[in-house]
Design an enzyme around this catalytic site. Structure first.
Site, short mmCIF file in Angstrom:
data_model
loop_
_atom_site.label_atom_id
_atom_site.label_comp_id
_atom_site.label_asym_id
_atom_site.label_seq_id
_atom_site.Cartn_x
_atom_site.Cartn_y
_atom_site.Cartn_z
N ASP A 248 0.82 -1.21 0.00
CA ASP A 248 0.00 0.00 0.00
C ASP A 248 0.86 1.26 0.00
OD1 ASP A 248 -2.44 -1.37 0.07
OD2 ASP A 248 -2.34 -1.58 2.24
N TYR B 113 7.18 -10.18 7.21
CA TYR B 113 6.97 -8.74 7.34
C TYR B 113 7.49 -8.27 8.69
CZ TYR B 113 3.68 -8.33 3.38
OH TYR B 113 3.11 -8.30 2.14
#
Length: 253
Positions: A53, A111
């Site tokens: 994003d 992540y």
């Protein structure tokens, strides 16, 4: 035609995410324009392991693309790296079989999410850490994070807008490390993650750590798909895609 796999790193601060969109500069747009020039003007489409994003970073994003003819992989890397902006790095390229797919063949991802816990926001961390100035019980957050591990239907931790039907994912490990007096690091490893899933989990863990949600909130959210047991989506700047795994990788799970 030859297919190339590339590992890329980027600072997502100045981009409206990875995927091409109208009236906004994206990682995909910048790389595809450069590759098209290198491909004698013939359009090139890149395929990522997943889309990040706006404001989200990557150290080990994986993409694949096809070029006319077969070229030396290191020359392709060098040409692409030197013709893209300084906030995008092409770390490596290699020629792969024609059936390689960066997204569909990925077997795992890692992540990291960084939180600045200082009373006021550190200006030197502002682009790479989310600021959270409230008190946190980190041990409680660590206990709560164990409910994330394993295979679950994570629909309740998927933001609207996802086209993915199967929302079951296997999270191998969640770690929460305090790396300094004011720095907190969340580490997520799994076979895949849904749209904004990591940021929603972090937001929930922070609410648990601050006492605004019960310690078993994540377990209750997963069992009952109860949105009331989830926190807000954490800010994008703290998130970084560290690594993508494939079968045959030494670290694949």
């Amino acid at each position: 035609m030859a297919r190339y796999k590339a590992i890329i790193s980027y600072d997502g601060t100045n981009y409206a995410g990875f995927q091409i969109q109208p009236n906004a500069v994206t990682i995909q747009e910048v790389i595809e324009k450069t590759l098209t020039r290198l491909n004698s003007g013939h359009p090139v489409v890149i395929h990522p392991s997943g889309r990040t994003d706006s404001g989200v970073h990557a150290q080990g994003q994986v993409i694949h693309f096809d070029l006319l003819g077969q070229r030396d992989a290191e020359k392709v890397r060098f040409a692409l790296d030197t013709q893209t902006p300084a906030d995008i790095q092409i770390k490596s390229t290699e020629i792969v079989p024609d059936d390689f797919h960066a997204r569909y063949l990925a077997t795992g991802k890692e992540y990291h999410y960084h939180v600045d816990m200082g009373k006021s926001r550190d200006p030197f961390k502002r682009l790479y850490s989310a600021h959270y100035r409230y008190d946190l019980d980190i041990d409680k957050m660590r206990r709560a994070s164990k409910f994330i591990e394993g295979e679950h239907d994570f629909s309740v931790f998927c933001a609207t807008g996802s086209a993915v039907e199967d929302k079951t994912r296997h999270v191998y490990e969640v770690l929460i490390e305090q790396t300094s007096d004011t720095d907190l690091l969340f580490i997520f490893k799994g076979n895949g993650f849904l749209y904004k899933m990591v940021r929603m989990l972090v937001g929930t863990l922070l609410k648990i750590g601050n006492g605004q949600l019960p310690e078993d909130a994540i377990q209750r959210a997963l069992v009952h798909q109860d949105k009331k047991m989830t926190g807000p989506t954490a800010h994008p700047e703290g998130l970084c895609l560290i690594e993508v795994h494939y079968d045959g990788d030494k670290k694949s799970k």
